[in-house]
Design a protein around this motif. Structure first.
Motif, short mmCIF file in Angstrom:
data_model
loop_
_atom_site.label_atom_id
_atom_site.label_comp_id
_atom_site.label_asym_id
_atom_site.label_seq_id
_atom_site.Cartn_x
_atom_site.Cartn_y
_atom_site.Cartn_z
N LEU A 1 -0.73 -8.43 9.24
CA LEU A 1 -1.42 -9.07 10.35
C LEU A 1 -2.21 -10.27 9.83
O LEU A 1 -2.07 -11.39 10.31
CB LEU A 1 -2.38 -8.07 11.01
N MET A 2 -3.01 -10.05 8.80
CA MET A 2 -3.84 -11.13 8.24
C MET A 2 -2.95 -12.33 7.93
O MET A 2 -3.23 -13.46 8.32
CB MET A 2 -4.53 -10.66 6.95
N LEU A 3 -1.84 -12.04 7.25
CA LEU A 3 -0.95 -13.14 6.85
C LEU A 3 -0.51 -13.92 8.08
O LEU A 3 -0.65 -15.14 8.15
CB LEU A 3 0.27 -12.58 6.13
N ALA A 4 -0.04 -13.20 9.10
CA ALA A 4 0.44 -13.86 10.32
C ALA A 4 -0.66 -14.77 10.88
O ALA A 4 -0.46 -15.96 11.09
CB ALA A 4 0.84 -12.82 11.35
N LEU A 5 -1.84 -14.21 11.03
CA LEU A 5 -2.96 -15.00 11.57
C LEU A 5 -3.18 -16.25 10.73
O LEU A 5 -3.30 -17.36 11.23
CB LEU A 5 -4.23 -14.15 11.58
N VAL B 1 -0.60 -18.93 11.37
CA VAL B 1 -0.87 -19.61 12.64
C VAL B 1 -2.01 -20.61 12.44
O VAL B 1 -1.92 -21.78 12.82
CB VAL B 1 -1.26 -18.58 13.73
N PHE B 2 -3.04 -20.17 11.76
CA PHE B 2 -4.19 -21.05 11.49
C PHE B 2 -3.71 -22.32 10.81
O PHE B 2 -3.97 -23.43 11.28
CB PHE B 2 -5.18 -20.30 10.60
N VAL C 1 -4.25 -26.15 12.37
CA VAL C 1 -5.30 -27.02 11.82
C VAL C 1 -5.15 -28.50 12.23
O VAL C 1 -6.06 -29.06 12.85
CB VAL C 1 -5.37 -26.89 10.28
N PRO C 2 -4.00 -29.14 11.97
CA PRO C 2 -3.94 -30.59 12.24
C PRO C 2 -4.04 -30.93 13.72
O PRO C 2 -4.29 -32.07 14.07
CB PRO C 2 -2.57 -30.99 11.69
N LEU C 3 -3.83 -29.95 14.57
CA LEU C 3 -3.88 -30.24 16.00
C LEU C 3 -5.31 -30.25 16.50
O LEU C 3 -5.59 -30.61 17.64
CB LEU C 3 -3.05 -29.21 16.76
N GLY C 4 -6.23 -29.82 15.63
CA GLY C 4 -7.65 -29.89 15.98
C GLY C 4 -8.00 -29.07 17.20
O GLY C 4 -8.87 -29.43 17.96
#
Ligand SMILES: Nc1ncnc2c1ncn2[C@@H]1O[C@H](COP(=O)(O)OP(=O)(O)OP(=O)(O)O)[C@@H](O)[C@H]1O
Ligand SMILES: Nc1ncnc2c1ncn2[C@@H]1O[C@H](COP(=O)(O)OP(=O)(O)OP(=O)(O)O)[C@@H](O)[C@H]1O
Ligand SMILES: [Mg+2]
Ligand SMILES: [Mg+2]
Lengths: 278, 325, 411, 293, 445
Positions: free
Chosen positions: C25-29, C32-33, C37-40
């Motif tokens: 789960l952590m990895l998936a999150l 996604v993060f 990121v670049p989309l702000g």
């Protein structure tokens, strides 16, 4: 236990075909000296399959050096060491390991930062093949190999009753347990000869008894030949088949425990008058 | 490759012959390296710390001397009619004492807590220390180099066959004397205490060795030697303008010396330093060939280092690691 | 002392990289993060979407990749090398020779899928070539042999003008573009602005994505390496070389492999760095670069893959963060209102007459200039960090984790 | 290379350094008294749960106990090396020669006359035999005294004399053990504490070491002997203590302990009948019995 | 970056707060036509009509090798703009300088450029040549103006200076001026010359100039250490010193860092070398003649230098005025001429901004265009006047602001920075004659 032995015997059978040599190990008059010191001075002996052969002698007599010579960590200046009829002289230590000689150390030499599992898995190193690329990619062969060997290691862990420590870095484990893990790592190599350097030194009676039990099991059920170096005469005289006595690198007696025990030279050089104290 | 230094005209030899000039330059460089190397070695020998801040500490020492001798003029201001050299020596002594204390302080505050950690974790701490000290000291030094204010000025012995600046003569003498004394000191009981401490602090304490004292002393000595080195680096003719913001980097040049001699050998530090100094000076005198490009002499020490290590993996005098089972 | 028993039905699942649900789960999150990121669009960290921060994050990936290599050599095999910068340089110039457009300096204008792997391979080959020397010497001596490598390398780079552009001058490097062959317009261009799948992205964002992917790939490779046969061999050499040999590990051979692998990573890292910056001078492949990489590995926690990446984040982002903070403070002080300003004024000087360790007027008022102060603070943070957490960031992570499950570690 | 994180020596900024040593002379013949000592490692692991013991100035006292009982910890507390292991004395007091040494610096304790042979030898592997001994004599500034001590050690261990200039690290296990004992003797201490001195020694040498201990004691050094080899220890001790998981579970005159049934079974490995039993018999049955503690 | 585009301009004058400006990369594609001081002002980045500010970026080395010098130059900028703003700024707009630290490290330099390009209208200076070249392509892509803080002759070469403004006499012509001057002064006393230099544009541009001068003057080059100096490498310094000594040249022309110069000077002196010395300006450091400096007299007696910008205490209106401002600002510890470099850069930027304002286009592109159209930037003797139109040969700056020699007394007395002015606004005949078509040394790749 039974599981280990059967599997292991089978693996060994596959690897080393039928026996066509007379002695498993045949040490012929080797001489080893370091600037000035004669550590080993003309020692000869043989060890046969499944035998429990003990080497005793005063401190600095050359027992550990003898082990190191067989492993080719030290290179004796003279003499020859035959393994299944072939000379080991001049090989690199890791080759002697591949040939089937395993070893534990006088001062524990485990990999302290690695877990019990990893330590014993490193024992499997010589029996595994996959290279770094396959490993890094975690592709089929490497992967399946890892898993097979993990099973083998688990069976050894069961045998030594160290399940609960499986994932602990060995550096954190009690002395007695570490000694066991070391034995486990050696067994993982599927050896035909196991060299134990003072396996019960510094152990209390209970631990000594446990260790003795493992040693005997290894000998009986896995049919691995053992060379035992130990100062605990209680143990040696009790479980050894034959005993070799060294003094100042020289061989002063060989024979059945009882004979050796009675040998005046041995008493003078090593045992001391009051044997019962040991 | 770009054309390197080439002498185009027939040689107009000035001041002594090429060889003796080379020798003097080599000795003067070599003794500086020796001072730096020995300071480094002592700290390593006794505390197992690779002190990357050594250069920064040297710069600090140099600046301290400069400020004592010129800016603050201590003790000069109180002895107006004493000969110049007296008050200068006074300043130097004061600075050295101060640096000894600073050395102890640094060890106590930043390295004592690291005792027993991984060698390289400690090394990184000294790197941090280097960044801190270097920036602070450089800010003090500012954009203008700070002269040592020594009384020797440009005085030169001209023996015909060789010309040697008074400063260089002094330097060679002092350096050899100092490192010699240190070497003797290490034959002593304290010497053994240091080695014991370096090898196994707990066991050392069990022998009644006050490990804290050992550490403090070694850092004090290290800082003092670094300072002495800095003084001579920052004098005529090497850095006539004095200690500047580049001085801190000079210490890196001592690394090959340390290795050639053997990381934990004081004698090694001395010999290594001299070897490197002479090699470098010889190379810059005789190896100025076009095809070698620029700065070949500068890497000669490293090439030497590699050669030495090929023959002796622990340097000329280093003690080798115990490998036994 | 006992760890909470984890039940696995099959060793395979136990051995898998992500062997628990939480980890997956952590990895998936996390992934996604990274993508968002670049989309702000992530509140709180939307500032990361600025070009400057994206560039810093890209640098994190690059230094991370290089450091992963050193982590194999130092962290796993226990061989400390100060020569990483040299191999990075080798990678960079291989990339330049193969990838850069023909011009005043060597350049064949080949596409990235040639020059990038080549950078790694050439570096690795050289690594293995110097290996035999390196294998002979141990511990610190090795560190200094490799240091020698850096200086010799710098000498060569400075003088090999046709390839490197020469001392203090430098040359340009191939940009991050994907071409099939030498065609005019690249197939994919990671440097200039433009839409991807309809989303308007800055060149920095594209570079960021590309490098993030590289970083992830190399992390996975490292992790696998570490947990398989060869990785264990490395560690056994690190922990007890003699015993390892007796246990069947060919020390010399595996040290060489370690050198090769580490140099490979370094080569890739160097090539990416040069390509990312666009122009490098030969002097930059120097001791300080090596040291920076070592710092990353040790601060992250030697031998720990994820730690290395954390270390990279720490070393690359810290100076920037420190800077923002000090500037913020300085601003408040100059405003001169409120308690913070009052306290801050004790430390920050705002003019010739004002006292303070740090001054807001470069080179004029007493005290360090803010950039110098940042350097000092950076140094101090490294020191304090290692004093309080000698095992590196990973040590902190362990603490946190052990707090949750009764792991034996109690230092 | 340096010690790994596993041995992390968390010796933070010289934890306990002050506490001036009181200088009053001691009358009675109590050399060492440990009172109700409690030791905690890393502020969590309670290892010593209030143990007390006494060593009189002319005594040999044996301290026995299974692995992990806390013997070495006791020694560390007495010699002041706990801080390195992140251990703290949370309760109790240690008096030596009539003065409270509970918190003074280890080097001071050595100066006062407490010497130890550390568990696991801990010789300085990179120094040669002689320098190891010189390091042992650090507190002893008197040159001639050092020389005498040195000669005495060489006399006690001829094997060492032969290997004088050998690098200690290359000595055999036993030789290293001899060196460790010799090093402690260089300080000619008032109280000598030995932690498993017989470990790895050949039987004959065990007997010699035993005799040496007796000899040293005759020469007026009190001895605290920590041993696994109970029979050896008790055969020379005046008094014996037995520890189990941080508590003293039994103590008394050595002769008495030697006769005790439990001691016989658990520490001497003798049948109640008295003769030794074979390992082939104990094999496959494992005992888990413990003293209630 | 998101909105670095040359023709993009935004309605809402953008706050310089980057967080906002980044999160709104897409909004911003129409020209603003706010009524500024004079008619319609188009703006995009770095000019905030609401707040009434113009932001100029400085890519400064504030923690690297040249930090101490650059810090002073930055102060020069700040003091200059304070005064401009005090007098109504540019059409009521206040000019804010935003210096950032590049640590004299190309990667950082590029990083900093990326950070500033979305905040500033132009770059008041960019420290270092390889560093400036590293951002040159980006500058051109983003259409932003920058003033390089180096005196590389390439900045006057339209092959690469599309977005750059040169100022001061370039190293190459500087060499000609000073060597020409010395020849005129020493006559037959100057027959032979030894030339040594750092690598890179700095050393080599200067080196080329010296070689050309030697040719023009018929001097014999008796020792040539082309890029033979590496300040970080003691051996190279000895090597060069030995070379100079053995060549016995009448003039040693050494272009390097002050540290290296002092070492070479000292070593040569120790070996008894007695020739005259010179080199590119940055090779000199006032500390050479500090009261306690052992070499102060030797330096004063044997070295001559050329200046890019006015010297402290020189009596030209520009210098006088600047000196006044600086002393009033109370930000001057010791008199250092380097402050004037800041003034010069700032004045050139000032001219460009005024022009752009007049044109009614204060977009980044607008400022660039305006700057490139400046025919004459008058500096009233703070430095020689500059022009940015015409062929390379017309644009290039030939005049040294001054020819001078060190003066320990003056320094000690504190009334000047210890520079005794021999000539002002000086151009030697050979420099005049030199046909400048391209950089003396090309910094390609
Ligand atoms: N690498 C070495 N270099 C020098 N001398 C050595 C080395 N290895 C062993 N020796 C010496 O050789 C002799 C035999 O050592 P060895 O370790 O074999 O004795 P041992 O029989 O194992 O004694 P112990 O029972 O105490 O372990 C010793 O005197 C030792 O000092
Ligand atoms: N540094 C430490 N941190 C935490 N626990 C420790 C530490 N050292 C020892 N211990 C624990 O304290 C207990 C007592 O250890 P100690 O070494 O004193 O036993 P011992 O009687 O000496 O055992 P042995 O006979 O094996 O030497 C053990 O459970 C051990 O795990
Ligand atoms: Mg042995
Ligand atoms: Mg113990």
């Amino acid at each position: 236990m039974a599981l280990v032995s059967s599997k292991l015997l089978q693996r060994r059978a596959e690897r080393y075909g039928p026996k066509e040599y007379d002695h498993l190990l045949d040490v012929r008059d080797i001489h080893l000296s370091f600037k000035g010191v004669k550590a080993v001075d003309g020692v000869s002996f043989t060890v046969d399959d499944g035998e429990l052969f003990a080497i005793i002698g005063p401190n600095g007599a050359g027992k550990t050096s003898l082990f190191n010579s067989i492993n080719q960590v030290y290179h004796p200046q003279e003499g020859d060491i035959l393994w299944k009829g072939e000379s080991l002289m001049g090989l690199k230590p890791n080759v002697t390991a591949e040939r089937g000689i395993a070893r534990t150390f006088q001062n524990i030499a485990l990999y302290p930062h690695m877990t019990v599992l990893e330590n014993i898995l490193t024992g499997r190193h010589v029996r595994m093949r996959s290279g770094w690329i396959a490993g890094a990619l975690w592709v089929g062969k490497a992967k399946s190999e890892e898993i097979e060997n993990r099973e083998i290691v688990e069976s050894i862990i069961d045998f030594l009753e160290i399940e609960q420590w499986r994932k602990y870095p060995v550096g954190l484990l009690p002395y007695g347990i570490q000694k066991r893990v070391e034995l486990g790592r050696a067994l993982a190599m599927d050896p035909e000869l196991l060299m134990l350097d003072e396996p019960v030194a510094g152990m209390n009676l209970e631990e000594t008894e446990d260790m003795a039990r493992f040693i005997l099991d290894v000998q009986d059920e896995l049919q691995i030949a053992i060379i035992l170096v130990e100062h605990d005469m209680g143990l040696v005289m009790d479980i050894a088949d034959r005993v070799l006595v060294l003094d100042f690198g020289q061989q002063i007696a060989t024979g059945k425990p009882a004979e050796v025990q009675a040998n005046p030279n041995v008493i003078k050089a090593y045992l001391g008058e009051e044997l019962e104290s040991a | 490759m770009t054309p390197a230094a080439v002498v185009l005209a027939q040689e107009v030899t000035l001041g002594g012959n090429e060889f003796t000039e080379m020798l003097v330059e080599g000795l003067s460089l070599g003794t500086i390296y020796a001072l730096l190397a020995v300071g480094f070695v002592i700290i390593f020998k006794a505390t197992q710390v690779i002190n990357f801040a050594h250069g920064a500490i040297a710069a600090m020492g140099g600046f301290l001397v400069a400020s004592m001798a010129t800016i603050l003029d201590i003790p000069g201001r109180w002895l107006p009619d004493a000969p110049a050299w007296v008050s200068w020596v006074g300043s130097v002594v004061i600075a050295l004492v101060a640096m000894a204390l600073i050395g102890m302080m640094l060890e106590r505050v930043f390295l004592r807590p690291m005792v027993g950690e991984e060698l390289f974790a400690i090394a990184i701490v000294t790197l941090g220390l280097d960044i801190v000290i270097r920036n602070v000291v450089n800010d003090f030094i500012g954009q203008f180099p700070r002269p040592m204010g020594d009384p020797f000025a440009l005085a030169i012995f001209d023996l015909g066959w060789v010309r040697i600046a008074h400063t260089e003569a002094l330097q060679i003498a002092v350096a050899l004397a100092t490192v010699g004394a240190i070497a003797l000191f290490f034959r002593s009981r304290m010497g053994i205490a240091m080695r014991a401490t370096a090898f196994d602090q707990e066991a050392a304490r069990a022998q009644g060795i006050s490990v804290g004292k050992v550490f403090s002393i070694s850092w004090a000595i290290g800082a003092v030697l670094a300072t002495v080195a800095a003084i001579f680096i920052s004098m005529f003719p090497r850095r006539p303008a004095g200690v500047d913001q580049q001085t801190a980097f000079f210490a890196f040049k001592a690394f090959p010396a340390i290795i050639i001699g053997g990381l934990d050998s004081i004698i090694g530090g001395i010999v290594g330093g001299l070897i490197v100094g002479l090699a470098e000076s010889a190379a810059s005198t005789y190896l100025a060939f076009e095809f070698l490009g620029t700065g070949f002499a500068g890497i000669v020490p490293y090439l030497l280092m590699l050669l030495v290590l090929l023959v002796r993996p622990y340097g000329l005098f280093g003690t080798e690691e115990i490998r036994r089972v | 002392m006992r760890g909470r028993p984890m039940l696995y039905t099959r060793y395979e699942t136990d051995q898998a990289l992500m062997n628990t649900g939480t980890k997956k789960l952590m990895l998936a999150l996390f992934l996604v993060f990274l993508i968002l990121v670049p989309l702000g669009v992530i509140p709180g960290v939307d500032f990361l979407a600025q070009d400057e921060w994206l560039r810093l994050l890209s640098e994190v990936s690059i230094y991370g990749i290089a450091a992963l290599g050193l982590n194999v050599l130092t962290g796993l095999a226990g061989q400390v090398s100060l020569g990483h910068a040299f191999f990075m340089g080798v990678g960079a110039y291989t990339a330049a020779w193969l990838g850069a457009a023909p011009g005043p300096f060597n350049g064949l204008g080949l596409p990235i899928w040639i020059w990038l792997p080549a950078a790694g391979i050439v570096a690795a080959v050289i690594g293995v070539a110097v290996g035999p020397t390196a294998v002979r010497v141990r511990g610190l001596y090795l560190a200094f042999v490799t240091l020698g490598l850096v200086f010799v390398g710098e000498y060569v780079f400075r003088n090999w003008t046709s390839l490197t552009g020469g001392a203090q001058t430098g040359r340009t490097f191939p940009p991050l573009e994907f071409r099939l062959w030498k065609e005019e317009t690249p197939l994919i261009d990671f440097v200039s602005d433009g839409p991807w799948f309809g989303i308007e992205l800055s060149g920095e964002a594209k570079t960021y994505y590309l490098l993030a992917v590289f970083a992830i790939v190399f992390v996975v490779l490292s992790k696998n390496l570490q947990r398989t046969r060869v990785g264990r061999a490395f560690q056994s050499i690190r922990d007890r070389d003699v015993a390892a040999e007796i246990m069947g590990v060919n020390e010399a051979k595996y040290k060489l492999i370690a050198f090769g692998i580490s140099s490979f990573y370094a080569g890739i890292g160097g090539a990416l760095l040069a390509s990312f910056v666009g122009r490098m001078i030969p002097e930059q492949w120097n001791l300080f670069l090596s040291v920076e990489i070592i710092a990353i590995v040790l601060i992250g926690g030697a031998g720990v893959v994820t730690g290395t990446i954390l270390g990279s984040v720490f070393v690359i982002l810290l100076p920037r963060i420190v800077e923002d903070v000090t500037h913020g403070l300085a601003a408040i002080v100059v405003e001169g209102s409120g308690p913070i300003a009052w306290i801050g004024d004790l430390f920050i000087s705002t003019g010739l007459d004002d006292f303070g360790f740090v001054n807001t007027q470069a080179g004029v008022a007493p005290g360090l200039s803010i950039p110098q102060f940042n350097q000092v603070l950076y140094g101090l943070l490294i020191i304090l960090f290692l004093i309080f957490e000698p095992l590196g960031l990973y040590g902190i992570w362990l603490r946190i984790r052990n707090y949750w499950k009764g792991w034996p570690f109690t230092y | 290379m340096a010690t790994g994180p596993l041995h992390t020596v968390l010796w933070r900024l010289g934890a306990n350094y002050s506490r001036p040593a009181s200088t009053e002379r001691y009358e009675d013949d109590e050399m060492l008294t440990v009172e109700n000592l409690e030791v905690v490692y890393n502020d969590v692991v309670l290892v010593l749960r209030g143990i007390s013991l006494e060593v009189e100035s002319d005594q040999i006292v044996a301290l026995l106990g299974a692995n992990g009982a806390g013997k070495t910890t006791t020694l560390r507390a007495i010699t002041g090396l706990l801080d390195i292991h992140d251990g703290d004395i949370t309760k109790g007091e240690i008096d030596f020669a009539g003065q409270d040494v509970t918190h003074i610096d280890p080097s001071k304790r050595v100066a006062l006359g407490i010497s130890q042979v550390m568990e696991g030898r801990r010789i300085f592997a990179e120094l040669d035999v002689d320098d190891n001994l010189r390091a042992g004599a650090y507190v002893n500034r008197n040159g001639s005294a050092v020389k005498d001590a040195h000669d005495r050690v060489m006399a006690l261990f001829p094997r060492l004399a032969e290997r004088r200039s050998a690098t200690a690290g290359y000595l055999s296990g036993g030789e290293q053990q001899m060196l460790a004992i010799g090093r402690a003797l260089m300080q000619d201490p008032k109280l000598l504490i030995l932690d498993e001195p017989s470990l790895g020694l050949a039987p004959l040498l065990v007997q010699e070491v035993r005799d040496i201990i007796v000899e040293i004691n005759k020469q007026g050094t009190a001895v605290l002997l920590i041993e696994q080899n109970a029979s050896m220890a008790l055969s020379i001790a005046n008094h014996g203590y037995i520890m189990e998981t941080g508590k003293m579970v039994m103590d008394g005159v050595a002769e008495k302990l030697l006769k005790d049934e439990d001691v016989k079974e658990f520490y001497l490995g003798l049948h109640t009948t008295g003769e030794k039993k074979s390992f082939r018999d104990v094999k496959h049955y494992k005992r888990r019995k413990r003293w209630l503690s | 970056g998101g909105d670095g585009g040359t023709d993009e301009t935004t309605t809402s004058a953008e706050s310089t707060d980057t967080t906002e400006d980044m999160t709104s990369t897409t909004e911003g594609d129409m020209t603003s036509t706010t009524a500024g001081g004079a008619g319609e002002i188009a703006t995009d980045v770095g000019v905030d009509l609401e707040a009434g500010t113009i932001t100029v970026g400085l890519l400064s080395d504030l923690s690297g090798v040249f930090s101490s010098l650059v810090q002073i130059i930055v102060t020069g900028h700040e003091v200059y703009w304070e005064q401009v703003n005090a007098n109504g700024g540019i059409g009521g707009l206040e000019v804010v300088v935003n210096p950032v630290d590049t640590a004299y490290d190309p990667p950082t330099h590029v990083q900093r450029y990326e950070e500033l390009k979305d905040e500033v209208v132009a770059f008041g200076h960019s420290t270092g040549s390889p560093h400036t070249v590293a951002i040159n392509d980006q500058l051109q892509a983003d259409g932003i103006l920058a003033i390089p803080l180096t005196w590389y002759s390439g900045w006057s070469d339209d092959a690469i200076n599309a977005n750059l403004l040169h100022h001061g006499v370039p190293y190459c012509l500087e060499s000609m001026n000073i060597i020409g001057y010395l020849k005129d002064m020493m006559g037959d006393g100057l027959q032979t010359i030894a030339i040594a230099s750092n690598p890179g544009d700095y050393g080599l541009d200067s080196h080329e100039g010296a070689v050309l001068a030697a040719e023009a003057l018929g001097l014999e080059v008796v020792y040539e250490g082309r890029e033979a100096i590496n300040a970080a490498d003691e051996a190279t310094l000895t090597e060069v010193a030995n070379g100079i000594v053995q060549s016995g040249a009448d003039l040693a022309y050494v272009t390097t860092s002050p540290t290296a110069f002092s070492t070479i000077f000292g070593t040569a002196l120790a070996q008894g070398y007695q020739g005259t010395w010179s080199g590119a300006g940055p090779s000199y450091n006032p500390a050479f003649i500090a009261p306690d400096s052992p070499i102060k007299d030797a330096i004063a007696a044997s070295t001559y230098w050329s200046a890019y910008y006015g010297l402290w205490g020189m009596d030209t209106p520009g210098v006088q005025e600047a000196t006044q401002l600086l002393t009033d600002s109370g930000r001057v510890e010791v008199p250092v001429s380097a402050y004037f470099e800041g003034f010069v850069e700032a004045q050139i930027m000032h001219a460009a901004l005024e022009q752009a304002y007049a044109n009614g286009d204060m977009t980044q592109a607008g400022v660039l265009a305006a700057a490139k159209s400046l025919e004459n930037v008058a500096l009233d003797g703070l430095g020689p006047d500059e022009t940015y139109v015409g062929a390379n040969n017309d644009q290039v700056q030939r005049a040294s602001a001054a020819i001078w020699r060190p003066d320990p007394e003056a320094l000690a007395s504190g009334e000047s920075a210890g520079e005794e002015v021999l000539e002002t606004d000086y151009t030697n005949a050979i420099t005049e004659a030199y046909e400048f078509n391209e950089a003396c040394y090309s910094l390609e790749g």
